[in-house]
Design a protein around this motif. Structure first.
Motif, PDB file in Angstrom:
ATOM      1  N   PHE A 116       0.835  -1.206   0.000  1.00  0.00           N
ATOM      2  CA  PHE A 116       0.000   0.000   0.000  1.00  0.00           C
ATOM      3  C   PHE A 116       0.873   1.260   0.000  1.00  0.00           C
ATOM      4  O   PHE A 116       0.694   2.174  -0.807  1.00  0.00           O
ATOM      5  CB  PHE A 116      -0.888  -0.061   1.256  1.00  0.00           C
ATOM      6  CG  PHE A 116      -1.878   1.053   1.368  1.00  0.00           C
ATOM      7  CD1 PHE A 116      -3.096   0.981   0.703  1.00  0.00           C
ATOM      8  CD2 PHE A 116      -1.607   2.144   2.164  1.00  0.00           C
ATOM      9  CE1 PHE A 116      -4.012   2.003   0.837  1.00  0.00           C
ATOM     10  CE2 PHE A 116      -2.529   3.171   2.295  1.00  0.00           C
ATOM     11  CZ  PHE A 116      -3.735   3.098   1.632  1.00  0.00           C
ATOM     12  N   PHE A 146       2.084   8.720  -6.575  1.00  0.00           N
ATOM     13  CA  PHE A 146       2.360  10.148  -6.371  1.00  0.00           C
ATOM     14  C   PHE A 146       3.515  10.599  -7.267  1.00  0.00           C
ATOM     15  O   PHE A 146       3.474  11.671  -7.872  1.00  0.00           O
ATOM     16  CB  PHE A 146       2.707  10.427  -4.904  1.00  0.00           C
ATOM     17  CG  PHE A 146       1.560  10.219  -3.953  1.00  0.00           C
ATOM     18  CD1 PHE A 146       0.253  10.086  -4.411  1.00  0.00           C
ATOM     19  CD2 PHE A 146       1.776  10.165  -2.586  1.00  0.00           C
ATOM     20  CE1 PHE A 146      -0.803   9.890  -3.537  1.00  0.00           C
ATOM     21  CE2 PHE A 146       0.719   9.967  -1.698  1.00  0.00           C
ATOM     22  CZ  PHE A 146      -0.562   9.829  -2.182  1.00  0.00           C
ATOM     23  N   VAL A 187      -2.411   1.506  10.824  1.00  0.00           N
ATOM     24  CA  VAL A 187      -1.655   1.878   9.628  1.00  0.00           C
ATOM     25  C   VAL A 187      -2.614   2.180   8.472  1.00  0.00           C
ATOM     26  O   VAL A 187      -2.454   3.153   7.741  1.00  0.00           O
ATOM     27  CB  VAL A 187      -0.674   0.748   9.237  1.00  0.00           C
ATOM     28  CG1 VAL A 187      -0.123   0.965   7.839  1.00  0.00           C
ATOM     29  CG2 VAL A 187       0.473   0.666  10.216  1.00  0.00           C
ATOM     30  N   MET A 188      -3.637   1.349   8.336  1.00  0.00           N
ATOM     31  CA  MET A 188      -4.592   1.541   7.239  1.00  0.00           C
ATOM     32  C   MET A 188      -5.426   2.808   7.426  1.00  0.00           C
ATOM     33  O   MET A 188      -5.704   3.523   6.454  1.00  0.00           O
ATOM     34  CB  MET A 188      -5.513   0.310   7.124  1.00  0.00           C
ATOM     35  CG  MET A 188      -4.850  -0.840   6.404  1.00  0.00           C
ATOM     36  SD  MET A 188      -4.236  -0.335   4.791  1.00  0.00           S
ATOM     37  CE  MET A 188      -2.842  -1.379   4.594  1.00  0.00           C
ATOM     38  N   GLY A 214      -3.205   5.535   6.395  1.00  0.00           N
ATOM     39  CA  GLY A 214      -3.047   5.492   4.946  1.00  0.00           C
ATOM     40  C   GLY A 214      -4.249   6.055   4.220  1.00  0.00           C
ATOM     41  O   GLY A 214      -4.107   6.870   3.304  1.00  0.00           O
ATOM     42  N   VAL A 215      -5.431   5.644   4.644  1.00  0.00           N
ATOM     43  CA  VAL A 215      -6.653   6.121   4.004  1.00  0.00           C
ATOM     44  C   VAL A 215      -6.799   7.635   4.206  1.00  0.00           C
ATOM     45  O   VAL A 215      -7.146   8.367   3.284  1.00  0.00           O
ATOM     46  CB  VAL A 215      -7.877   5.355   4.562  1.00  0.00           C
ATOM     47  CG1 VAL A 215      -9.174   6.035   4.169  1.00  0.00           C
ATOM     48  CG2 VAL A 215      -7.868   3.925   4.047  1.00  0.00           C
ATOM     49  N   VAL A 249      -4.406   9.345   1.765  1.00  0.00           N
ATOM     50  CA  VAL A 249      -4.879   9.256   0.379  1.00  0.00           C
ATOM     51  C   VAL A 249      -6.067  10.198   0.156  1.00  0.00           C
ATOM     52  O   VAL A 249      -6.117  10.928  -0.839  1.00  0.00           O
ATOM     53  CB  VAL A 249      -5.245   7.800   0.028  1.00  0.00           C
ATOM     54  CG1 VAL A 249      -6.017   7.731  -1.269  1.00  0.00           C
ATOM     55  CG2 VAL A 249      -3.990   6.953  -0.070  1.00  0.00           C
TER      56      VAL A 249
END
Lengths: 167, 46
Positions: A13, A21, B25-26, B29-30, B33
Motif C-alpha cells: 500500500f 504520487f 496503519v490503514m 493510509g486512508v 490518500v
C-alpha cells in the motif's frame, strides 16, 4: 526474510502510493511542463523597465492571440501596477473572456509579495530580482479579487485589484 | 533455555498479533490518500 502477512499488505500500500504520487508528479513536471513559479529568471529590481515585459506601456493586460493573453504585474509596496488605460487612468480591474489562456508575469521592486487571484490556482511568490510566471486557463466566469498574500508591510491590505472572467 | 522453550518463544513471535497495528496503519493510509485526492481535485477543478 520472513514478513508478516499484514506487513506485506501495508508495505504494498505504502510503496504503491509513493509510486502513484511520483508518476503524477513526473507527468506534471515533464509532460505538462509544471515548474515552480519563480524558476531562476532574473531581472534588475532597481530597473525593471529594462525588461521588455515590465516597461510601463507593457504592464497590465496584453492580447497576444484570440484566446491568449499576458498580464504583466509590477508589484511594489503597496501596489500592483497593472498599467494605465487609454485615458491615463490607473487600471485596477481587468476583464478576460472565459476560456482564455492567461500568462501572468510578475516581479517586485522592493520586498517579497504574494500574488494571488483568490479562488484560482494563480498563487505565486513575487520576489525582487526574479520574474515569477504562471500560465492558467480561465474557465470559470466570475469576478476574482487579486490580493497580496505575503505580508509586505503596513499597507499590505491595500494591494488589491479585480479580475473579471466574462462569458 | 531448553530447545523446546526456544521453539515455543520463536513460535509466539511469528504468531504475534498485528491486527491493531494493521488497522491503525490503514486508517492513517486512508486519511493520507483522501487528503491528497482532495487537494489534487481542488487543484484540477480551479
Amino acid at each position: 526474510m520472513h514478513l508478516h502477512k499484514y506487513e506485506k499488505i501495508w508495505l504494498t500500500f505504502g510503496i504503491g502510493a509513493l509510486v502513484i504520487f511520483l508518476i503524477v508528479l513526473g507527468y506534471g513536471a515533464f509532460y505538462k511542463g509544471t515548474h515552480p513559479q519563480s524558476h531562476g529568471v532574473t531581472i534588475d529590481q532597481n530597473n525593471i523597465e529594462s525588461n521588455e515585459a515590465f516597461k510601463p506601456e507593457n504592464l497590465g493586460l496584453t492580447k497576444v492571440d484570440d484566446d491568449k493573453y499576458i498580464i504583466n504585474i509590477a508589484a511594489s509596496a503597496f501596489n500592483y501596477d497593472l498599467g494605465k488605460d487609454e485615458e491615463g487612468n490607473v487600471v485596477k480591474h481587468i476583464r478576460i473572456p472565459k476560456g482564455s489562456k492567461v500568462l501572468f508575469q510578475a516581479t517586485s521592486k522592493d520586498v517579497i509579495h504574494g500574488f494571488n487571484v483568490a479562488g484560482t490556482n494563480v498563487n505565486m511568490m513575487v520576489e525582487p530580482g526574479y520574474i515569477s510566471s504562471l500560465e492558467v486557463a480561465m474557465n470559470k466566469p466570475g469576478t476574482y479579487t487579486i490580493v497580496c498574500n505575503e505580508y509586505c508591510g503596513v499597507g499590505h491590505h491595500l494591494m488589491y485589484a479585480t479580475l473579471e472572467v466574462y462569458e | 533455555m531448553s530447545n523446546d522453550e526456544k521453539k515455543k518463544a520463536n513460535h509466539n513471535e511469528e504468531k504475534s498479533d498485528l491486527k491493531g497495528t494493521f488497522v491503525s496503519v490503514m486508517i492513517l493510509g486512508v486519511f493520507l490518500v483522501i487528503s491528497w485526492i482532495g487537494a489534487f481535485t481542488l487543484f484540477l477543478s480551479r
